[in-house]
Design a protein around this motif. Structure first.
Motif, PDB file in Angstrom:
ATOM      1  N   PHE A 183       0.852  -1.176   0.000  1.00  0.00           N
ATOM      2  CA  PHE A 183       0.000   0.000   0.000  1.00  0.00           C
ATOM      3  C   PHE A 183       0.889   1.228   0.000  1.00  0.00           C
ATOM      4  O   PHE A 183       2.049   1.153   0.388  1.00  0.00           O
ATOM      5  CB  PHE A 183      -0.905   0.000   1.245  1.00  0.00           C
ATOM      6  N   ASN A 184       0.340   2.355  -0.423  1.00  0.00           N
ATOM      7  CA  ASN A 184       1.083   3.620  -0.430  1.00  0.00           C
ATOM      8  C   ASN A 184       0.425   4.609   0.511  1.00  0.00           C
ATOM      9  O   ASN A 184      -0.803   4.665   0.605  1.00  0.00           O
ATOM     10  CB  ASN A 184       1.100   4.234  -1.831  1.00  0.00           C
ATOM     11  N   GLN A 185       1.246   5.384   1.180  1.00  0.00           N
ATOM     12  CA  GLN A 185       0.752   6.474   2.013  1.00  0.00           C
ATOM     13  C   GLN A 185       1.561   7.718   1.673  1.00  0.00           C
ATOM     14  O   GLN A 185       2.791   7.691   1.717  1.00  0.00           O
ATOM     15  CB  GLN A 185       0.912   6.144   3.495  1.00  0.00           C
ATOM     16  N   ARG A 186       0.883   8.768   1.306  1.00  0.00           N
ATOM     17  CA  ARG A 186       1.552  10.027   0.992  1.00  0.00           C
ATOM     18  C   ARG A 186       1.787  10.800   2.286  1.00  0.00           C
ATOM     19  O   ARG A 186       0.872  11.036   3.063  1.00  0.00           O
ATOM     20  CB  ARG A 186       0.706  10.856   0.035  1.00  0.00           C
ATOM     21  N   LEU A 187       3.047  11.166   2.513  1.00  0.00           N
ATOM     22  CA  LEU A 187       3.433  11.886   3.721  1.00  0.00           C
ATOM     23  C   LEU A 187       3.988  13.260   3.350  1.00  0.00           C
ATOM     24  O   LEU A 187       4.736  13.386   2.381  1.00  0.00           O
ATOM     25  CB  LEU A 187       4.506  11.101   4.476  1.00  0.00           C
ATOM     26  N   PRO A 188       3.656  14.280   4.122  1.00  0.00           N
ATOM     27  CA  PRO A 188       4.188  15.610   3.833  1.00  0.00           C
ATOM     28  C   PRO A 188       5.672  15.676   4.190  1.00  0.00           C
ATOM     29  O   PRO A 188       6.133  15.013   5.125  1.00  0.00           O
ATOM     30  CB  PRO A 188       3.362  16.532   4.717  1.00  0.00           C
ATOM     31  N   ARG A 189       6.414  16.486   3.442  1.00  0.00           N
ATOM     32  CA  ARG A 189       7.818  16.739   3.738  1.00  0.00           C
ATOM     33  C   ARG A 189       7.955  18.165   4.262  1.00  0.00           C
ATOM     34  O   ARG A 189       7.398  19.096   3.695  1.00  0.00           O
ATOM     35  CB  ARG A 189       8.667  16.644   2.478  1.00  0.00           C
ATOM     36  N   SER A 190       8.719  18.319   5.298  1.00  0.00           N
ATOM     37  CA  SER A 190       9.017  19.665   5.787  1.00  0.00           C
ATOM     38  C   SER A 190      10.051  20.296   4.850  1.00  0.00           C
ATOM     39  O   SER A 190      10.666  19.618   4.020  1.00  0.00           O
ATOM     40  CB  SER A 190       9.569  19.605   7.209  1.00  0.00           C
ATOM     41  N   GLN A 191      10.257  21.573   4.994  1.00  0.00           N
ATOM     42  CA  GLN A 191      11.259  22.251   4.167  1.00  0.00           C
ATOM     43  C   GLN A 191      12.641  21.650   4.412  1.00  0.00           C
ATOM     44  O   GLN A 191      13.397  21.420   3.471  1.00  0.00           O
ATOM     45  CB  GLN A 191      11.275  23.752   4.464  1.00  0.00           C
TER      46      GLN A 191
END
Length: 83
Positions: free
Chosen positions: A55-63
């Motif tokens: 499965f895939n999970q999209r995670l936010p990236r910090s700067q």
């Protein structure tokens, strides 16, 4: 004894992680466990090589994360497999 009600095991969503989850799943079923997810049954996995479950999970990236990785997009897609 600590997992009498529920146990979740998560591995990287790679063919090797999938193989480890399948082996663990069979071991747990052999010990009398009932599988709730991702396939809610105790039968063998219906997938055949070269297919593998993940499965895939999209995670936010910090700067800072983007800078460290040299990435342009503000997210990262992580693959995982679980039982």
């Amino acid at each position: 004894a600590k997992a009498r009600h529920a146990l979740v095991v998560i591995e990287p969503g790679t063919p090797a992680g999938y193989a480890r989850i399948l082996a663990l799943r069979q071991q747990l079923i052999g010990l009398g466990a009932f599988v709730a997810a991702p396939c809610p049954h105790e039968r063998p996995c219906p997938l055949a090589a070269p297919d593998w479950c993940h499965f895939n999970q999209r995670l936010p990236r910090s700067q800072a994360h983007r800078q460290i990785k040299g990435a342009e997009v503000p997210f990262e897609d992580e693959r995982f497999i679980y039982v």
